[in-house]
Scaffold this motif. Structure first.
Motif, PDB file in Angstrom:
ATOM      1  N   UNK A   1       0.813  -1.215   0.000  1.00  0.00           N
ATOM      2  CA  UNK A   1       0.000   0.000   0.000  1.00  0.00           C
ATOM      3  C   UNK A   1       0.846   1.264   0.000  1.00  0.00           C
ATOM      4  N   UNK A   2       2.084   1.163   0.429  1.00  0.00           N
ATOM      5  CA  UNK A   2       2.954   2.328   0.487  1.00  0.00           C
ATOM      6  C   UNK A   2       3.958   2.349  -0.659  1.00  0.00           C
ATOM      7  N   UNK A   3       3.712   1.549  -1.709  1.00  0.00           N
ATOM      8  CA  UNK A   3       4.651   1.464  -2.822  1.00  0.00           C
ATOM      9  C   UNK A   3       3.906   1.611  -4.151  1.00  0.00           C
ATOM     10  N   UNK A   4       4.650   1.813  -5.238  1.00  0.00           N
ATOM     11  CA  UNK A   4       4.017   1.843  -6.564  1.00  0.00           C
ATOM     12  C   UNK A   4       3.391   0.506  -6.955  1.00  0.00           C
ATOM     13  N   UNK A   5       3.778  -0.588  -6.288  1.00  0.00           N
ATOM     14  CA  UNK A   5       3.202  -1.893  -6.596  1.00  0.00           C
ATOM     15  C   UNK A   5       1.727  -1.994  -6.205  1.00  0.00           C
ATOM     16  N   UNK A   6       1.252  -1.086  -5.359  1.00  0.00           N
ATOM     17  CA  UNK A   6      -0.136  -1.134  -4.934  1.00  0.00           C
ATOM     18  C   UNK A   6      -1.081  -1.080  -6.133  1.00  0.00           C
TER      19      UNK A   6
END
Length: 140
Positions: free
Chosen positions: A129-134
């Protein structure tokens, strides 16, 4: 003296992503995960992931939807020769995305169970949730 009330908030998540490291093949791991978590993961073709690799190769993807709980399990291979579906996770062999109404206790139970699967070297709960992968995992 006035008493104080402490309210504990239980976090509910839409999905959780586990990064799995293993030298075993996908079928062997899925068979073990199915036995330990009492699932019925079956090979499927994922329309979004299919477009991320070159022609002639198939994405290792297994899916299961529990009708009782509404929780969906998606087991995805990350490495295909030189290609990785998620290059940001280059040390990760497989991804297990679990979607639905998940509590902290449920997530903890699943993580502990996965770590007991024979052939799994590491299982890490990714805080995407805190990364671009979200956004990436939100679409699959």
């Amino acid at each position: 003296m006035k008493s104080k009330t402490v309210k504990l908030k239980e976090n509910n998540y839409d999905f959780v992503v586990f990064a799995i490291v293993s030298a075993e093949d996908d079928s062997y791991l899925v068979w073990n995960i199915n036995n330990i978590l009492m699932l019925d993961l079956k090979r499927t073709e994922h329309p979004v992931l299919k477009n991320r690799i070159s022609d002639g190769k198939t994405v290792s993807c297994f899916n299961y939807m529990c009708n009782n709980t509404g929780i969906e399990y998606l087991f995805i291979g990350n490495k295909y020769g030189e290609l990785e579906l998620f290059p940001q996770l280059s040390n990760v062999d497989f991804i297990l995305k679990i979607s639905g109404n998940l509590t902290n206790e449920c997530i903890k139970h699943i993580a502990v169970a996965i770590r007991t699967v024979k052939g799994i070297t590491a299982c890490i709960n990714l805080n995407v949730k805190k990364t671009p992968l979200f956004d990436v995992f939100g679409k699959i």
